[in-house]
Design an enzyme around this catalytic site. Structure first.
Site, mmCIF file in Angstrom:
data_model
loop_
_atom_site.group_PDB
_atom_site.id
_atom_site.type_symbol
_atom_site.label_atom_id
_atom_site.label_comp_id
_atom_site.label_asym_id
_atom_site.label_seq_id
_atom_site.Cartn_x
_atom_site.Cartn_y
_atom_site.Cartn_z
ATOM 1 N N ARG A 190 -0.056 6.183 17.509
ATOM 2 C CA ARG A 190 -0.311 6.646 16.391
ATOM 3 C C ARG A 190 -0.647 8.299 16.582
ATOM 4 O O ARG A 190 -1.009 8.631 17.334
ATOM 5 C CB ARG A 190 -1.536 5.744 15.530
ATOM 6 C CG ARG A 190 -1.048 4.402 15.120
ATOM 7 C CD ARG A 190 -0.178 4.650 14.146
ATOM 8 N NE ARG A 190 0.306 3.210 13.418
ATOM 9 C CZ ARG A 190 1.078 2.391 14.019
ATOM 10 N NH1 ARG A 190 1.973 3.167 14.936
ATOM 11 N NH2 ARG A 190 1.430 1.369 13.520
ATOM 12 N N TYR A 239 1.029 -1.295 0.279
ATOM 13 C CA TYR A 239 0.041 -0.128 -0.052
ATOM 14 C C TYR A 239 0.848 1.113 -0.032
ATOM 15 O O TYR A 239 0.631 2.158 -0.843
ATOM 16 C CB TYR A 239 -0.700 -0.019 1.169
ATOM 17 C CG TYR A 239 -1.553 1.124 1.597
ATOM 18 C CD1 TYR A 239 -2.345 1.907 0.577
ATOM 19 C CD2 TYR A 239 -1.484 2.012 2.564
ATOM 20 C CE1 TYR A 239 -2.900 3.089 0.897
ATOM 21 C CE2 TYR A 239 -2.033 3.219 2.902
ATOM 22 C CZ TYR A 239 -2.739 3.763 1.837
ATOM 23 O OH TYR A 239 -3.355 4.993 2.298
HETATM 24 N N1 UDP Z 1 -5.070 -1.891 16.024
HETATM 25 C C1 UDP Z 1 -5.289 -2.837 17.151
HETATM 26 N N2 UDP Z 1 -6.440 -3.425 16.869
HETATM 27 C C2 UDP Z 1 -7.560 -3.474 16.027
HETATM 28 C C3 UDP Z 1 -6.856 -2.510 14.859
HETATM 29 C C4 UDP Z 1 -5.935 -1.749 15.149
HETATM 30 O O1 UDP Z 1 -4.582 -3.029 18.096
HETATM 31 O O2 UDP Z 1 -8.339 -4.250 15.896
HETATM 32 C C5 UDP Z 1 -3.862 -0.838 16.109
HETATM 33 C C6 UDP Z 1 -2.918 -1.188 15.099
HETATM 34 O O3 UDP Z 1 -2.049 -2.303 15.238
HETATM 35 C C7 UDP Z 1 -2.309 0.190 15.111
HETATM 36 C C8 UDP Z 1 -3.321 1.263 15.522
HETATM 37 O O4 UDP Z 1 -4.176 0.366 16.297
HETATM 38 O O5 UDP Z 1 -1.092 0.245 15.834
HETATM 39 C C9 UDP Z 1 -3.968 1.852 14.572
HETATM 40 O O6 UDP Z 1 -4.392 0.974 13.607
HETATM 41 P P1 UDP Z 1 -5.540 1.503 12.148
HETATM 42 O O7 UDP Z 1 -5.835 0.044 11.490
HETATM 43 O O8 UDP Z 1 -6.625 2.176 12.973
HETATM 44 O O9 UDP Z 1 -4.902 2.426 11.412
HETATM 45 P P2 UDP Z 1 -3.248 2.260 10.822
HETATM 46 O O10 UDP Z 1 -2.264 2.714 11.799
HETATM 47 O O11 UDP Z 1 -2.992 0.988 10.343
HETATM 48 O O12 UDP Z 1 -3.276 3.192 9.494
#
Ligand code: UDP
Length: 329
Positions: free
Chosen positions: A221, A141
């Site tokens: 994040r 991605y």
């Molecule tokens: N995350 C998590 N459980 C979930 C979804 C996401 O622990 O069910 C964590 C993920 O590993 C990341 C953060 O939450 O560190 C944000 O993830 P998201 O998928 O929302 O956004 P990304 O950072 O991938 O764009």
């Protein structure tokens, strides 16, 4: 006031940008294949159900409207899926975008706003991450978005198409007026998953990794409210109209929240405990991603209005409570 073509305008971020553009008086044409987007999220009467890979159909759209600028959101954006189906990601995110650029060239359209991502950086070497940080994406991605930035650079040099690439960190929240929200299927993002768990639609939130080198062991994040993101797109577009040369900007809040912090703030917003399960790390997830947003603040005078996480989660919660099944009946 010009005509703005918004690809992916039926999706989460695109639909919020369309609303802000309409408020400012632009005529907005939304183009979306509705694979991920929702017709109900399209607030303009000018809607074209077209896939960017269908160049002939796309050509018809360029002939039908006098387009002044393009905002390009339509893309596939799930990290995990991109590693299982790289072809699909390169095909949609590169070929789709190239078709747009070729038609822009044919129709002498000069302004382009691109949805890029923090995933172009990969594992950060410094925090907060500035725009000139080395680019080493850890997934397809991020790679597809970085490649397209490179293509944009050449289309500027050869054809004078001026672009702004906006590298989003974690978009969150919903339209504070309650008209638009986030509805991904399947949902993979942390905040909506947490809120769906509060609604009882999921049993628990799985925390992806608790052994990261962060204070509480979970990933950090940088979250940014979708309406602040939308504002930044309009500032970028108007700066191009005013003669700015092509630019790349990060979009985040320069402040990180761990997965556990997100869950605990969400518990405060919804007024109940949210069950969690500690799970394994998700492949390709860097420990900490925090943006430096100095550049856009300085160059475009961007000022986020909803920069605390509680407000972001509250706006998402308001929409979700009223639309527990998203845009479906
Ligand atoms: N995350 C998590 N459980 C979930 C979804 C996401 O622990 O069910 C964590 C993920 O590993 C990341 C953060 O939450 O560190 C944000 O993830 P998201 O998928 O929302 O956004 P990304 O950072 O991938 O764009």
């Amino acid at each position: 006031m010009g005509v703005i073509l918004v690809t992916g305008g039926a999706g989460y971020i695109g639909s919020h940008v369309v609303k802000e553009l309409l408020k400012k008086g632009y005529k907005v044409v939304v183009l979306d294949n509705l694979q991920k987007g929702h017709k109900k999220a399209v607030l303009t009467p000018y809607f074209e159900n077209v896939d960017l890979k269908e160049k002939n159909l796309l050509k018809g759209v360029f002939e039908k409207y006098e387009i002044d600028a393009i905002m390009h959101f339509a893309a596939l954006s799930t990290v995990g899926e991109s590693m299982r189906e790289p072809f699909k990601y390169y095909e949609n995110n590169i070929l789709g975008g190239l078709n747009l650029l070729e038609l822009m060239k044919d129709h002498n359209i000069k302004y382009f706003i691109f949805s890029s991502t923090a995933a172009v950086y990969g594992e950060p070497q410094v925090i907060p991450i500035p725009e000139d940080h080395p680019k080493n994406p850890t997934n397809v991605y991020g790679s597809s978005k970085l490649m397209f930035e490179e293509i944009l650079n050449w289309y500027d040099r050869i054809y004078g198409i001026k672009y702004v690439s906006l590298r989003y960190f974690n978009a969150a929240g919903a339209d504070p007026e309650g008209e638009l929200g986030e509805d991904h299927r399947p949902e993979t993002h942390l905040i909506p998953i947490v809120l769906k768990t509060a609604l009882g639609q999921r049993e628990y939130v799985e925390i992806y990794g608790t052994d990261y080198p962060t204070p509480d062991g979970t990933c950090i994040r940088d979250y940014i409210h979708v309406v602040d993101l939308a504002e930044a797109h309009i500032l970028a577009l108007e700066a191009l109209f005013d003669g700015m040369s092509s630019e790349i900007f990060n979009l985040g809040n320069e402040r990180g929240y761990s997965v556990r912090e997100v869950i605990s703030i969400a518990e405060k917003v919804v007024g109940q405990k949210i069950p969690v399960k500690e799970g394994q790390r998700r492949p390709g997830d860097p420990a900490v991603l925090i943006a430096s947003s100095n550049k856009i603040k300085k160059n475009l005078k961007w000022k986020p209005k909803f920069n605390d996480l509680e407000t972001m989660i509250s706006t998402a919660w308001n929409w979700m409570k009223k639309h527990p099944f998203g845009y479906s009946e």
